[in-house]
Structures are given as C-alpha cells and as structure tokens.
Design a protein around this motif. Structure first.
Motif, PDB file in Angstrom:
ATOM      1  N   ALA A  55       0.847  -1.187   0.000  1.00 52.31           N
ATOM      2  CA  ALA A  55       0.000   0.000   0.000  1.00 52.31           C
ATOM      3  C   ALA A  55       0.889   1.246   0.000  1.00 52.31           C
ATOM      4  O   ALA A  55       2.049   1.191   0.434  1.00 52.31           O
ATOM      5  CB  ALA A  55      -0.899   0.008   1.237  1.00 52.31           C
ATOM      6  N   PRO A  56       0.384   2.380  -0.482  1.00 52.69           N
ATOM      7  CA  PRO A  56       1.161   3.622  -0.398  1.00 52.69           C
ATOM      8  C   PRO A  56       1.605   3.879   1.043  1.00 52.69           C
ATOM      9  O   PRO A  56       0.848   3.649   1.992  1.00 52.69           O
ATOM     10  CB  PRO A  56       0.167   4.678  -0.880  1.00 52.69           C
ATOM     11  CG  PRO A  56      -0.770   3.935  -1.783  1.00 52.69           C
ATOM     12  CD  PRO A  56      -0.912   2.569  -1.167  1.00 52.69           C
ATOM     13  N   ASN A  97       3.955   2.175   2.506  1.00 53.34           N
ATOM     14  CA  ASN A  97       4.732   1.009   2.951  1.00 53.34           C
ATOM     15  C   ASN A  97       6.210   1.230   2.649  1.00 53.34           C
ATOM     16  O   ASN A  97       6.572   1.940   1.711  1.00 53.34           O
ATOM     17  CB  ASN A  97       4.244  -0.264   2.275  1.00 53.34           C
ATOM     18  CG  ASN A  97       2.981  -0.837   2.882  1.00 53.34           C
ATOM     19  OD1 ASN A  97       2.427  -1.801   2.382  1.00 53.34           O
ATOM     20  ND2 ASN A  97       2.496  -0.262   3.977  1.00 53.34           N
ATOM     21  N   TYR A 143       5.837   4.974  -2.086  1.00 50.67           N
ATOM     22  CA  TYR A 143       6.439   4.126  -1.062  1.00 50.67           C
ATOM     23  C   TYR A 143       7.524   4.887  -0.306  1.00 50.67           C
ATOM     24  O   TYR A 143       8.139   5.817  -0.835  1.00 50.67           O
ATOM     25  CB  TYR A 143       7.066   2.880  -1.691  1.00 50.67           C
ATOM     26  CG  TYR A 143       6.104   2.043  -2.486  1.00 50.67           C
ATOM     27  CD1 TYR A 143       5.004   1.433  -1.883  1.00 50.67           C
ATOM     28  CD2 TYR A 143       6.272   1.865  -3.856  1.00 50.67           C
ATOM     29  CE1 TYR A 143       4.114   0.672  -2.614  1.00 50.67           C
ATOM     30  CE2 TYR A 143       5.386   1.105  -4.603  1.00 50.67           C
ATOM     31  CZ  TYR A 143       4.304   0.522  -3.981  1.00 50.67           C
ATOM     32  OH  TYR A 143       3.426  -0.228  -4.712  1.00 50.67           O
ATOM     33  N   ASN A 177       8.290  -3.387   4.956  1.00 47.25           N
ATOM     34  CA  ASN A 177       7.169  -4.188   4.457  1.00 47.25           C
ATOM     35  C   ASN A 177       7.562  -5.108   3.315  1.00 47.25           C
ATOM     36  O   ASN A 177       6.842  -6.075   3.015  1.00 47.25           O
ATOM     37  CB  ASN A 177       6.038  -3.270   3.989  1.00 47.25           C
ATOM     38  CG  ASN A 177       5.534  -2.373   5.097  1.00 47.25           C
ATOM     39  OD1 ASN A 177       5.881  -1.183   5.151  1.00 47.25           O
ATOM     40  ND2 ASN A 177       4.742  -2.910   6.009  1.00 47.25           N
TER      41      ASN A 177
END
Length: 210
Positions: free
Chosen positions: A36-37, A39, A60, A118
């Motif tokens: 997800a943005p 991360n 990111y 992540n």
C-alpha cells in the motif's frame, strides 16, 4: 573481494552496473508484493539506483544500505534533496522524508537500526556477492527484515566467460537460500539485451519470495 573493490568502482566512476532508468522488472512486477502507499521497501546494496526515485514516485517509503558514501551523496544530489546525516551504530544514516539510507557494511546493519520494512527489492545485492558470502547475506537479510516478502532479480550465464560481479546464480541456488523461510515463485525469465556488460549472453530471472 573486499570493500576496497567497491570503493574503487565508485571513485573511478567505473559503474557499468548502474542503470540509467528504473528497472523494467521492478515496474512490471512490483504489484505482486501487494503493498500500500506509505509502505517501506528495503533496497540492499542500492548504490544510486533510479529504482529508488521510482519507488518514491509510487508513494512508497524507501530504506537502503550501501557501502559507498560517494554513491549516496550522488543519490541525494540527483533526487534534489539535502539529507540529514548522523551516526547509527557503525553506520552513517542519511535521511530525508520517506527515505533512509544506511552507509557502511550491510552486515553491520541491525534490525533495530533498520526499523520495520514491508518488503525487500533485491536487484543488486545477492548477485554482487561471491558464492562464499551469499549464504551469510541471505540469512542476515532475513534476520534484519523479519522475512519480509521480496522481489529478487538474478542472472544466469556462463561464468567461465565472465567472472562477475554480477555473478551467475542458478535457480537451484535461489531455492537453496530461501525455501526454508519463503514460498519461492519464479515470475519471469528474459534474455538480457546485448548480453551482460556486452560481454556474454545472459538471462535475468525475477523471483517472488513470500
């Protein structure tokens, strides 16, 4: 191979391993990591790769590790960002919003210093290390990232034609390094256009480790 090998590469601008655009395999396959943005993606032995700028442009956060301070000074200059620089154990920590690069020996990077990630994007680390260092590296990477999912790029070619780095790494070796901790999926094999360093024919493998 020792640290002076890589310092000399950067000091003499002998950086044929540096690509001048984001890696097409990264652009094509990044989505399989399901991030997800916001991360945080760890890029070991990152140099000044333009992959970092691409990852940032996709929303990111990026963490990296690199031996050469010269490479990281150039990275931030090309990003147009002035980093804050401080000590982090045995390493230097270059930081700015959404980016943290740890400069020094990657084996001195601890889980506590790196912080949570992540995913891992390994385009240039495993292939840069001689065979006798690769097992130590893969175990260390798993320790400091808590077995974060990984997008891994490797090369396969006739090692007798070119000694490396980057080194040739078979599918069997990838399996040997990672199957205890990950489900290993081979995503793609493609021919390296023009050969590796223009010297010998080679294929690039793309792997998903989850």
């Amino acid at each position: 191979m020792d640290v002076s090998f890589w310092h000399q590469k950067w000091e003499t601008n002998n950086i044929g391993f540096h690509h001048w655009e984001a890696n097409p395999a990264l652009v094509k396959h990044m989505g399989v990591l399901g991030l997800a943005p916001g991360n945080r993606v760890f890029v070991p032995l990152c140099g000044k790769t333009l992959d970092i700028a691409w990852l940032l442009s996709q929303g990111y956060a990026v963490a990296g590790a690199e031996l050469s301070p010269l490479a990281i000074e150039q990275l931030f200059e090309e990003l147009g960002v002035v980093p804050e620089i401080k000590k982090a154990g045995k390493l230097q920590h270059f930081s700015a919003p959404d980016i943290d690069i740890f400069v020094g020996d990657v084996f001195d990077l601890t889980k506590e210093v790196l912080g949570p990630v992540n995913a891992i994007y390994d385009r240039a680390a495993l292939v840069a290390l001689p065979e006798d260092m690769r097992y130590r590296y893969t175990q260390h990477l798993q320790t400091i990232t808590g077995n974060a999912p990984q997008l891994l790029l490797t090369f396969v070619y006739d090692q007798s034609v070119m000694p490396g780095p980057p080194f040739s790494i078979s599918q069997g070796e990838v399996q040997c390094h990672y199957t205890e901790a990950y489900v290993v999926k081979h995503l793609e094999r493609k021919t390296v256009s023009g050969g590796l360093k223009g010297i010998c024919p080679a294929d690039e493998d793309v792997w998903l480790l989850k």
